[in-house]
Each structure stands twice: as C-alpha cells, then as structure tokens.
Motif scaffolding. Structure first.
Motif, PDB file in Angstrom:
ATOM      1  N   SER A 286      -8.202  -0.582   3.852  1.00 39.49           N
ATOM      2  CA  SER A 286      -8.861  -0.534   2.554  1.00 39.49           C
ATOM      3  C   SER A 286      -7.835  -0.911   1.479  1.00 39.49           C
ATOM      4  CB  SER A 286      -9.419   0.860   2.301  1.00 39.49           C
ATOM      5  OG  SER A 286      -8.429   1.846   2.551  1.00 39.49           O
TER       6      SER A 286
ATOM      7  N   SER B 293     -10.614   4.681  -1.879  1.00 37.33           N
ATOM      8  CA  SER B 293     -10.859   3.281  -1.517  1.00 37.33           C
ATOM      9  C   SER B 293     -11.627   2.555  -2.617  1.00 37.33           C
ATOM     10  CB  SER B 293     -11.666   3.205  -0.219  1.00 37.33           C
ATOM     11  OG  SER B 293     -10.909   3.682   0.863  1.00 37.33           O
TER      12      SER B 293
ATOM     13  N   LYS C 241       0.812  -1.219   0.000  1.00 33.56           N
ATOM     14  CA  LYS C 241       0.000   0.000   0.000  1.00 33.56           C
ATOM     15  C   LYS C 241       0.848   1.273   0.000  1.00 33.56           C
ATOM     16  CE  LYS C 241      -3.491   0.910   2.645  1.00 33.56           C
ATOM     17  NZ  LYS C 241      -4.783   1.268   2.050  1.00 33.56           N
TER      18      LYS C 241
ATOM     19  N   ASN D  92      -6.520  -0.038  -1.264  1.00 36.06           N
ATOM     20  CA  ASN D  92      -6.042   0.960  -2.223  1.00 36.06           C
ATOM     21  C   ASN D  92      -4.623   1.339  -1.856  1.00 36.06           C
ATOM     22  OD1 ASN D  92      -7.808   2.175   0.078  1.00 36.06           O
ATOM     23  ND2 ASN D  92      -6.274   3.736  -0.381  1.00 36.06           N
TER      24      ASN D  92
HETATM   25 MG    MG Z   1      -7.995   3.528   3.832  1.00 31.53          MG
END
Ligand code: MG
Ligand code: TXA
Length: 356
Positions: free
Chosen positions: A157, A165, A69, A159
């Motif tokens: 999330s 998201s 991420k 993303n």
């Molecule tokens: Mg998030």
C-alpha cells in the motif's frame, strides 16, 4: 522588521516532490509501464487501496520501495499479476487456488502460495520466504499497468509504514511529497473497496486467514471450506521480528473503538455508522448502514478526523460480518495503545510523518 527574502531558486528543486502525477488514461498506463520496466516506482490505484509498485524482479527498485515507506525488509510485498496464468509461472497454483481465483479474481483476494523454484521474483520482494503472496487486481488502471509493464509488480500500500493506507491519489502525494524515489502517480480517483485485500495462506495443509479484507471470509469459506484464523486474526505476525509490534493503519491522534455516541468524551470527534447518529462533530461511514459503503469511506474519514485541535476519535460499534470484519480489524489496529507502539507520537501530524 525583516523583509521576506525569497528562497534561492537553486534550493527549490530539493523541496519539490520528484514525482509526476498523471490522470488515468491509456497513455498514462503506457508511460507507467515504461517507468516500471526501466526500474522506477509508480503509485497506482487498485480497487482496494493505492499501491506503490515496482518490477518484482528488480532488486534496486524494490529497495527503493522499502526505503521510501520506511518498511522493514523482513515484511514481504504482495506480487500483483495480470491473471492466473501469470501467477502460475511464479507459484504452485494448486486446485484450491484455482477455485478461489475462479470465484474472486480479478479482485480483492491475495493468496500466499509456494514459490516455484524458477520464479523470477527477487527474494527482497518476498523477504526470502519460500512462499509468494499473489493478487490479480480488478481495477482497470492497475490491469492496464500490469499489461504495459509485462512483468509481475510488487506493490505494498502506498503509505508510509504504520500510517493509514491511501484511498485517493492526494493521500499518496501528501505522504511522499518530501521523499525521493517515487517517479509517477497515476490518479484513478477514489478506490471502490477502500480496505486492503483479504489474505489467505494456502501454502500449508489447511488454509489460514492472515488478514480480513475486501473479500468476505464467509464467501471464501463457501468455496474452499472453513479457514483457520491466523494469530491476531491477521497480518502475519509470524514474519514480523519479535518485539517489533507496531500500530498499523493508525491516525496520529488517539482512537477508541466500540463507543456508543452518548459515551463520547469532551474533545473527541465521532465516527458513526447507520441512521440515528448525532450530527455534532461527526462523520458517518454509512448513514444507511451499508458495510461496503462504510469500508469505502473508512480510511478517508479516519484521515479527515485526524486534525489538530481534536483530542481523539471515537468509533461506534460496527457489525462484525462480511467486509465489517476488515473494518473492525483496521479499527482495532488503529486503536492499539500507543504504549505497545513505543509511546505516544511526538507531535500531531495528519499526513503521517510520525515515527511509530
Ligand atoms: Mg500496508
Ligand atoms: O489490497 C492490498 O492488498 C494492497 C494493494 C496495493 O494491492 N496491498 C497491500 O500491501 O495491502 P501491504 O504490503 O500493505 O500488505 C501486504 C501484507 C503484509 O502484511 C505482508 O506481510 C503480507 O501481505 N505478505 C506478503 N507476502 C507474504 C507472504 N509470502 N506470506 C505471508 N504474508 C505475506
């Protein structure tokens, strides 16, 4: 003229994503559960947004989540549990927590509670804090995964840090197709709620709203009384290192909020809400003015308007009540001036490769 030489086949695997995509089913949940137990990473649907999950006790697997991420390790993860019983093994599940769980679990409510001394949760998941954020998701695919994995699942999330998201599996694929570490995506279709969970901090004397989300503040207050509103109405600036202010949930082009349709500027597309909107160059979050429908459409439409050739996105005012608070919170963050986020993005990139 040069001929098109095909890429050498032994180079191809590097360029392909190393994840598998499965449609949601019992079999997919079983496989995903195995991946988690073996220390892998699974993207899965929840009713709010897609999550990127790993065994919350496995430091190596958690490390891979922060890496893929691009998320700083001081930002803790939400620990997803099957129910109150599993939650009570890792946190002090006091009376307020029980009352809220009874009213809203499974569902879009995350509670920050005191960590139990013997909780088998890696400090990496919680950024070394003495609290843990817990949530029991309502999505049946997420529930099946939690049962099969038989361990709490840490899941931010799905993303890249700083981007919007994901609310469909395709968003997840686009964000991680060129990155290593994700083993499996379960495609469970679009997320019903569409914005992240509401986060309430119950670790102190007075409950504090850290992030408005899928469960309305008004409904929470009916159960435990008035909440204090956290700094910025939201997301734990307190665990964010000083000077690290970042744009969140941001598309890669400029976004202006509270703009009336007639105030739209040349080259901007309009994100509307309610009836009586112009039809030109616009998407409508909910033509009937339904805030739940607007929340479900918000991230997908923001991504859809994040296109080359569009100078910016302007959004009409959204009523600040119920789930409308979460919509406005996300829009405000998306609209944070780029100067506060370290300057404008270097190039337009609707799939979120920008570093912000
Ligand atoms: Mg998030
Ligand atoms: O709906 C959701 O909550 C989704 C789905 C996947 O469950 N998850 C999600 O995770 O939005 P994430 O990592 O994108 O946002 C979680 C937020 C972060 O801002 C984090 O700082 C905060 O929760 N958080 C996690 N643990 C915390 C803690 N112990 N104290 C305060 N804030 C915490």
């Amino acid at each position: 003229m040069t001929t098109n030489t095909p890429k050498s086949p032994d180079k191809l695997p590097d360029e392909l994503p190393d994840f598998k995509v499965l449609e949601a089913s019992d079999l997919a949940a079983r496989e995903a559960g195995r991946v988690i137990r073996e220390g892998g990473m699974v993207a899965f649907p929840t009713e709010t947004v897609y999550g990127l999950g790993a065994d919350a006790s496995n430091e190596t697997a958690l490390g891979a989540i922060f890496k893929i991420k691009g998320r700083p390790q001081f930002n803790p993860l939400i620990i997803h549990v099957e129910d109150e019983v599993q939650a009570a093994r890792i946190v002090e599940f006091d009376e307020r927590a029980q009352a809220l769980a009874l009213a809203f679990w499974p569902g879009a409510l995350t509670m920050v509670l005191k960590r139990k001394a013997d909780a088998n949760i890696s400090p990496l998941a919680t950024a070394g804090l003495d609290t843990i954020a817990v949530r029991a998701p309502a999505n049946t695919v997420a529930q099946a995964l939690l049962r099969e994995a038989a361990t709490p699942i840490a899941a931010p999330s799905a993303n890249r840090s700083g981007y919007i998201s994901p609310t469909i599996a395709l968003h997840v694929m686009m964000q991680f197709k060129d990155r290593q570490g994700l083993n499996l995506i379960i495609d469970g279709g679009p997320c019903a709620v569409g914005v992240e969970s509401t986060i309430v901090d119950l670790s102190g004397k007075d409950p504090v709203l850290l992030r408005p989300g899928g469960v309305a503040l008004e409904d929470i207050e009916k159960v435990i009384g008035a909440l204090q509103i956290g700094k910025n109405g939201g997301e734990n600036e307190n665990v964010t290192a000083p000077g690290q202010l970042k744009t969140h949930y941001a598309p890669s082009i400029a976004l202006r909020i509270n703009v009336k349709p007639e105030e739209r500027e040349r080259g901007e597309s309009l994100l509307g809400f309610g009836p009586d909107m112009p039809r030109r160059a616009m998407l409508n979050l909910s033509p009937t003015g339904d805030l739940s429908e607007a929340a479900a459409n918000l991230f997908t439409m923001m991504r859809a308007l994040d296109m080359p050739g569009i100078r910016g996105i302007c959004v009409v005012p959204i009523p600040n009540e119920g789930i409308g608070r979460a919509i406005n919170d996300r829009l405000r963050r998306a609209a944070t001036p780029r100067s506060a986020a370290g300057g404008p993005p270097k190039f337009h990139d609707p799939i979120g490769n920008i570093e912000i």
